[in-house]
Design an enzyme around this catalytic site. Structure first.
Site, mmCIF file in Angstrom:
data_model
loop_
_atom_site.group_PDB
_atom_site.id
_atom_site.type_symbol
_atom_site.label_atom_id
_atom_site.label_comp_id
_atom_site.label_asym_id
_atom_site.label_seq_id
_atom_site.Cartn_x
_atom_site.Cartn_y
_atom_site.Cartn_z
ATOM 1 N N ILE A 157 0.832 -1.201 0.000
ATOM 2 C CA ILE A 157 0.000 0.000 0.000
ATOM 3 C C ILE A 157 0.872 1.258 0.000
ATOM 4 O O ILE A 157 1.590 1.540 0.969
ATOM 5 C CB ILE A 157 -0.976 -0.001 1.210
ATOM 6 C CG1 ILE A 157 -1.839 -1.284 1.195
ATOM 7 C CG2 ILE A 157 -1.835 1.262 1.207
ATOM 8 C CD1 ILE A 157 -2.682 -1.502 -0.056
ATOM 9 N N GLU A 363 -1.299 -0.363 -10.217
ATOM 10 C CA GLU A 363 -2.584 0.118 -10.787
ATOM 11 C C GLU A 363 -2.974 -0.672 -12.042
ATOM 12 O O GLU A 363 -3.545 -0.129 -12.995
ATOM 13 C CB GLU A 363 -2.550 1.630 -10.996
ATOM 14 C CG GLU A 363 -2.327 2.340 -9.651
ATOM 15 C CD GLU A 363 -2.750 3.767 -9.578
ATOM 16 O OE1 GLU A 363 -3.593 4.173 -10.382
ATOM 17 O OE2 GLU A 363 -2.243 4.469 -8.685
HETATM 18 N N1 CAA Z 1 -14.159 0.296 -15.056
HETATM 19 C C1 CAA Z 1 -15.395 0.220 -14.509
HETATM 20 N N2 CAA Z 1 -15.954 -0.963 -14.160
HETATM 21 C C2 CAA Z 1 -15.240 -2.076 -14.395
HETATM 22 C C3 CAA Z 1 -13.940 -2.047 -14.940
HETATM 23 C C4 CAA Z 1 -13.404 -0.789 -15.287
HETATM 24 N N3 CAA Z 1 -12.186 -0.659 -15.811
HETATM 25 N N4 CAA Z 1 -13.468 -3.321 -15.037
HETATM 26 C C5 CAA Z 1 -14.436 -4.117 -14.549
HETATM 27 N N5 CAA Z 1 -15.489 -3.365 -14.172
HETATM 28 C C6 CAA Z 1 -16.764 -3.845 -13.607
HETATM 29 C C7 CAA Z 1 -17.490 -4.744 -14.622
HETATM 30 O O1 CAA Z 1 -18.328 -3.980 -15.460
HETATM 31 C C8 CAA Z 1 -18.268 -5.685 -13.717
HETATM 32 O O2 CAA Z 1 -19.429 -5.020 -13.251
HETATM 33 P P1 CAA Z 1 -20.894 -5.711 -13.451
HETATM 34 O O3 CAA Z 1 -20.857 -7.003 -12.721
HETATM 35 O O4 CAA Z 1 -21.841 -4.715 -12.890
HETATM 36 O O5 CAA Z 1 -21.048 -5.917 -14.917
HETATM 37 C C9 CAA Z 1 -17.347 -5.829 -12.510
HETATM 38 O O6 CAA Z 1 -16.489 -4.701 -12.494
HETATM 39 C C10 CAA Z 1 -16.534 -7.112 -12.545
HETATM 40 O O7 CAA Z 1 -15.782 -7.070 -13.730
HETATM 41 P P2 CAA Z 1 -15.339 -8.378 -14.507
HETATM 42 O O8 CAA Z 1 -16.478 -9.348 -14.562
HETATM 43 O O9 CAA Z 1 -14.751 -7.910 -15.788
HETATM 44 O O10 CAA Z 1 -14.246 -8.971 -13.517
HETATM 45 P P3 CAA Z 1 -12.943 -9.810 -13.854
HETATM 46 O O11 CAA Z 1 -12.565 -10.474 -12.599
HETATM 47 O O12 CAA Z 1 -13.143 -10.651 -15.072
HETATM 48 O O13 CAA Z 1 -11.861 -8.690 -14.253
HETATM 49 C C11 CAA Z 1 -10.259 -6.981 -13.739
HETATM 50 C C12 CAA Z 1 -11.626 -7.573 -13.470
HETATM 51 C C13 CAA Z 1 -10.397 -5.974 -14.892
HETATM 52 C C14 CAA Z 1 -9.204 -7.979 -14.084
HETATM 53 C C15 CAA Z 1 -9.931 -6.274 -12.399
HETATM 54 O O14 CAA Z 1 -9.845 -7.245 -11.389
HETATM 55 C C16 CAA Z 1 -8.682 -5.451 -12.440
HETATM 56 O O15 CAA Z 1 -8.665 -4.334 -12.961
HETATM 57 N N6 CAA Z 1 -7.579 -5.976 -11.826
HETATM 58 C C17 CAA Z 1 -6.387 -5.210 -11.614
HETATM 59 C C18 CAA Z 1 -6.407 -4.608 -10.232
HETATM 60 C C19 CAA Z 1 -5.496 -3.451 -10.096
HETATM 61 O O16 CAA Z 1 -5.397 -2.594 -10.976
HETATM 62 N N7 CAA Z 1 -4.843 -3.363 -8.935
HETATM 63 C C20 CAA Z 1 -4.012 -2.271 -8.647
HETATM 64 C C21 CAA Z 1 -3.894 -2.113 -7.160
HETATM 65 S S1 CAA Z 1 -4.039 -0.496 -6.612
HETATM 66 C C22 CAA Z 1 -2.497 0.212 -6.682
HETATM 67 O O17 CAA Z 1 -1.601 -0.285 -7.287
HETATM 68 C C23 CAA Z 1 -2.460 1.506 -6.001
HETATM 69 C C24 CAA Z 1 -1.139 1.993 -5.545
HETATM 70 O O18 CAA Z 1 -0.876 1.977 -4.369
HETATM 71 C C25 CAA Z 1 -0.244 2.689 -6.499
#
Ligand code: CAA
Length: 388
Positions: A157, A363
């Site tokens: 984090i 991210e």
């Molecule tokens: N924007 C808005 N909504 C989204 C979205 C997006 N980019 N991606 C998915 N969703 C929504 C979908 O529409 C779905 O909603 P509904 O059920 O209402 O239709 C819901 O979220 C679930 O989505 P999926 O069914 O597509 O889920 P999935 O498991 O197949 O995939 C994923 C999801 C895109 C892989 C997601 O898990 C993801 O983005 N993973 C990466 C996580 C990430 O970026 N982590 C970073 C940590 S934070 C960080 O690094 C901060 C720091 O300290 C610097």
């Protein structure tokens, strides 16, 4: 299409460049070595308004657009990507999310303080077993009527040890999968909340990265953001904008690498002339300049779409995917141009390469960005087929 910056955008760019050169560059090697970011420097960033740049003036922020944010992020990241990730998380992941989805009471209590930098924020999604696969949250938030009881662990984090406000994703109802996740505002100092060990990282070593432990933390219901079960959507929407911030950070590392390499090539001599006169070096610089420009255009396009209220999910993912690749390539080439000097700390470029790597990971990894882009283009293509 207009490629001109407004006077205000140019002013922000110059201010950030000046701050990076005069306040961030001095001491950046030591901060990287010691893994420290002094509070005084954080205060200076707050005074300049970097910590609440995009927050509405009504909540005490700068009210700037996303294009200005990209410009500032690029300049800050040229010299200190550890400083710029603090700015990015604070603005895109914490303040933006609160302003877009928080209640008026939450905004008055937290956003106004985040906007001035009195409070530092952290975004807590990743867990030991839920990184890219973010729906697999193991942290739980059991509904106890007037409060949630939060238990679990968060990993990697940013701002973990220095934050005052933590946006924590946790499962309330596992049966509902991602629709059972909530985002709760946890305050530092709440009973049962504990900052875990600091991570010893490859790059962005000045930024403060920790694991966090939650042991029966009582979080009042009024600290939930959005309706019950909105937490995953909140995290995804917030990350869409966060990716523009990290893309701009990667852009800054890349353009910083180019600037430093260009300056060095004009003074370093080999074979009787400055190395900039050798075509081998010129070709490297030409490729770097072209790719930096392409990355900048992608970042600005994503920002422009966001400012116009249009869909920017795919554009943000493309900007992050490409700019992070360019950051890796340009920082590596900058080391090559510096030769042996590039491999030691005082010339900065080895730090640029170490800092660049994280932009391909946090991210959303490059693989996740490709997934987001592929899903988006396939959806568009299938819609076109349906329309005949
Ligand atoms: N924007 C808005 N909504 C989204 C979205 C997006 N980019 N991606 C998915 N969703 C929504 C979908 O529409 C779905 O909603 P509904 O059920 O209402 O239709 C819901 O979220 C679930 O989505 P999926 O069914 O597509 O889920 P999935 O498991 O197949 O995939 C994923 C999801 C895109 C892989 C997601 O898990 C993801 O983005 N993973 C990466 C996580 C990430 O970026 N982590 C970073 C940590 S934070 C960080 O690094 C901060 C720091 O300290 C610097």
């Amino acid at each position: 299409m207009n490629f001109e910056l407004t006077e205000e955008q140019q002013m922000i760019q110059e201010m950030a460049r000046d701050f990076a050169v005069h306040e961030l560059k001095p001491g950046v090697i030591e901060r990287d070595r010691d893994q420290k970011f002094p509070r005084e420097l954080l205060n200076k960033m707050a005074e300049q308004g970097f910590l609440g740049m995009m927050v509405s003036p009504e909540y005490g922020g700068g009210g700037l657009d996303t294009v200005s944010y990209v410009l500032a992020m690029e300049e800050l990241s040229k010299w200190d990507a550890s400083a710029s990730v603090i700015v990015s998380v604070q603005n895109s992941l914490v303040a933006w999310g609160l302003e877009a989805y928080g209640t008026e009471a939450q905004k008055q209590k937290y956003l106004t303080r985040l906007a001035t930098g009195e409070f530092i924020g952290a975004f807590c999604l990743s867990e030991p077993e839920a990184g890219s696969d973010a729906t697999q949250q193991r942290t739980t938030a059991v509904d106890m009527g007037d409060h949630y009881l939060v238990n679990g662990t968060k990993n990697w984090i940013t701002n973990g040890g220095i934050a005052d406000v933590y946006l924590v994703m946790a499962h309330t109802d596992k049966e509902k999968r991602h629709k059972g996740i909530n985002c709760l505002i946890v305050e530092r100092g709440m009973d049962g909340f504990e900052v875990g060990p600091k991570e010893d990282k490859l790059g962005i070593r000045g930024s403060d990265t920790h694991s966090l432990n939650f042991n029966d933390v009582r979080v009042p219901k009024e600290n939930r953001i959005g309706d019950d079960g909105f937490g995953f959507k909140f995290a995804m929407s917030t990350l869409n904008g966060g990716r523009i911030g990290i893309a701009s950070q990667a852009l800054g590392i890349a353009s910083g690498s180019l600037e430093v390499a260009l300056a060095y090539a004009q003074i370093r001599k080999a074979f009787g002339t400055e190395i900039i006169n050798h075509q081998a070096i010129q070709f490297k610089l030409a490729d770097m300049a072209t790719e930096v420009d392409a990355a900048r255009l992608l970042c600005l396009r994503a920002a422009t779409l966001k400012d116009a209220g249009q869909d920017y999910v795919e554009a943000a993912a493309m900007a992050k995917l490409y700019a992070s690749q360019v950051a890796m390539k340009c920082s590596t080439e900058a080391i090559q141009i510096h030769g042996g000097n590039g491999y030691v700390k005082e010339y900065h470029v080895e730090r640029f390469m170490r800092d660049a790597k994280i932009t391909e990971i946090y991210e959303g990894t490059s693989e996740i960005q490709r997934l987001v882009i592929a899903r988006s283009i396939i959806k568009r293509a299938s819609r076109q087929v349906q329309l005949g």
